[in-house]
Design an enzyme around this catalytic site. Sequence first.
Site, mmCIF file in Angstrom:
data_model
loop_
_atom_site.group_PDB
_atom_site.id
_atom_site.type_symbol
_atom_site.label_atom_id
_atom_site.label_comp_id
_atom_site.label_asym_id
_atom_site.label_seq_id
_atom_site.Cartn_x
_atom_site.Cartn_y
_atom_site.Cartn_z
ATOM 1 N N THR A 529 13.996 -14.707 38.396
ATOM 2 C CA THR A 529 14.087 -15.665 37.002
ATOM 3 C C THR A 529 14.102 -15.400 35.700
ATOM 4 O O THR A 529 14.188 -13.847 35.181
ATOM 5 C CB THR A 529 12.585 -15.994 36.581
ATOM 6 O OG1 THR A 529 12.658 -17.144 38.116
ATOM 7 C CG2 THR A 529 12.581 -16.999 35.412
ATOM 8 N N PHE A 531 14.330 -13.645 32.121
ATOM 9 C CA PHE A 531 13.781 -14.904 30.480
ATOM 10 C C PHE A 531 14.200 -14.279 29.252
ATOM 11 O O PHE A 531 14.592 -12.721 29.588
ATOM 12 C CB PHE A 531 12.334 -14.190 30.397
ATOM 13 C CG PHE A 531 11.434 -14.633 31.600
ATOM 14 C CD1 PHE A 531 10.763 -15.446 31.324
ATOM 15 C CD2 PHE A 531 11.283 -14.421 32.794
ATOM 16 C CE1 PHE A 531 9.551 -16.472 32.258
ATOM 17 C CE2 PHE A 531 10.218 -15.046 33.869
ATOM 18 C CZ PHE A 531 9.649 -15.402 33.511
#
Length: 624
Positions: A529, A531
């Site tokens: 992921t 960010f």
Amino acid sequence: MLIVLEPDISQEQKNRILSILQEGGCIFREISDAGQGIIGSTGNAGYDPEYFESLPGVARVVPVNTTFKLVSRQMHPEDTRVQVGDVSVGGERIVVVAGPCAVENRDQTLSVAGEVRKYGAMIFRGGAFKPRTSPYAFQGLGEEGLKILAEVRRTYGMPVVTEITTPAQADLVMKYVDVIQVGARNMQNFELLKCVGRLGKPVLLKRGLSATIEEWLMSAEYILSEGNDNVILCERGIRTFEPYTRNTLDLSAIPVIKSLTHLPVIIDPSHATGSREKVSPMSRAAVAAGADGLMVEVHSDPDRALSDGAQSLYPDQFARLMRDLYVIAPVVDKQVDFAYLDKARAVAHMEQAGGGEGRKAAYLGEIGSYSHKACMQYFGERVDLTPVNAFKGVYEAVKDGSADFGVIPLENSLAGSVHENYDLLLEYDLRIVGEITLRIEHNLVGHPGASLGDIRRVYSHPQVFQQCRQYIDRHDWELVPVSDTAHAVRHIREQDDSSEAALAGRDAARIFEMEILEAGIETNPRNYTRFVVIAREPLAGGEKQKSSLIFSTGNQPGSLFEALKVFADNGINLVKLESRPIHGKPWEYMFYVDLEADVEAEDFAPVMAQLREKIDYLKVLGSY
Ligand code: PEP
Ligand code: MN
């Protein structure tokens, strides 16, 4: 045995403990660990720790069954982080120390420093007192060399490390450098170890040429026993019968060290292998094996280096190595940040602007969520973290000044974009100032003792259900979406029903004292992921490698093509293109682009001018 004293112990109480030990024939000494009073005692095996624990003034007794005491994990279960200026060694960041073997002259040193700093090294190395096998080889520049190192620190804002070879150099190294290195040949120079222990500055302790791990840790014990806990261990290869490498790099020492001691460990692949083509493979392996950092020799003109040229990387090799490490680090839950020093400086600068108060970062969820972890990995302990309960809350907190930064997930490699955040980036007038990628490993978390067959209902964030689709499809569970993974684990704990489980990270399971029933359940282990960090203003200074833009084009044939062609014609690599509907204008879209360039740099202005001619609307989200 370590007798940890209460902070307010009286002298009389302490004397009583000391006299009991003396009468028992123990060998003991008073030591201090991070300001805490401790009596280390060894010798009388018959003594019962519980007896000492019952004495007034004693906080606890730690039985230590290894010969090294203060360095042992038993004594200090948490990892020690050694703070060197802005750099924390032993945390989430891989700390790369780089520079030439020796400080040869001012130009050579400043030139290598500029290069390694540009590519992401955080601490600069260079020997001023060189322990050489031959008395006729270059012995180092001495104080003149230290002055050059101090100039590197001033010019590039990098902390510096150099080797001390005798206690007589103590005043000089204290004056000029940030980390004091004890070389392999001096690992058992006990007077030198005691000396650097008393100096109190961070020490980089190399493993001796033929030292066992236990002997190496005993040397560290000397330093800690003088009251200095700031020790970084450095494995640099041990002498074996193998002639193809200068030494044999003992990478297996990393997990051994990690289990035996709380001290950080870094790897020196240069002295270990002796030749530059072996340095990058061993560096990559070291990071994969869990090292906290590396110490790498780099030289701008290694063929003419006065020492260790053959094992010194060219700057461009170092740059490539750093890029590889950037990719590898998230697999082992760590990060490489090319602009760490710049960011640390920029954040420190903002702190002053805000009147000296601590900076705050907002994130969605609670402690133990993936956003919390992203915050921790990005900022370390430099900022206070503020949880909020919706993505919009992160933007609001940054906008209204209750937080200086926000950390938000933008996209996942399995489940795709977090569309809400794309829309919020358009809505709010905030800036992207950084990014961080985490490898995401999901687990089925349940009540201690629960078995897989008991589970009926599973809580998590909807994105996590998507990322674990294949695993979930094999079970007949009711799925309950919640705001974040840590919340899911807290919820099942509070419900106290062993038929309920959560999908979440390891941290959340640990924090809420739940059990991992099955680990690694995401559909593909390449699950990352990304960010981004948002702030009100761009961070000052530092090289920016990437930018994010939003634009819209007219609704005629070829308009998107025309806009993107501007980047193609200028040789600019796009790394992401995403479209989002424009609210209130059905079938019209905003395009989100990430590109490998600093769009706010002066020399990029002509490209932006060309782009503006092809589009209707442009918003620069930030360069970072
Ligand atoms: C060095 O780092 O410059 C050095 C001399 O290393 P070692 O003590 O490991 O040989
Ligand atoms: Mn060297």
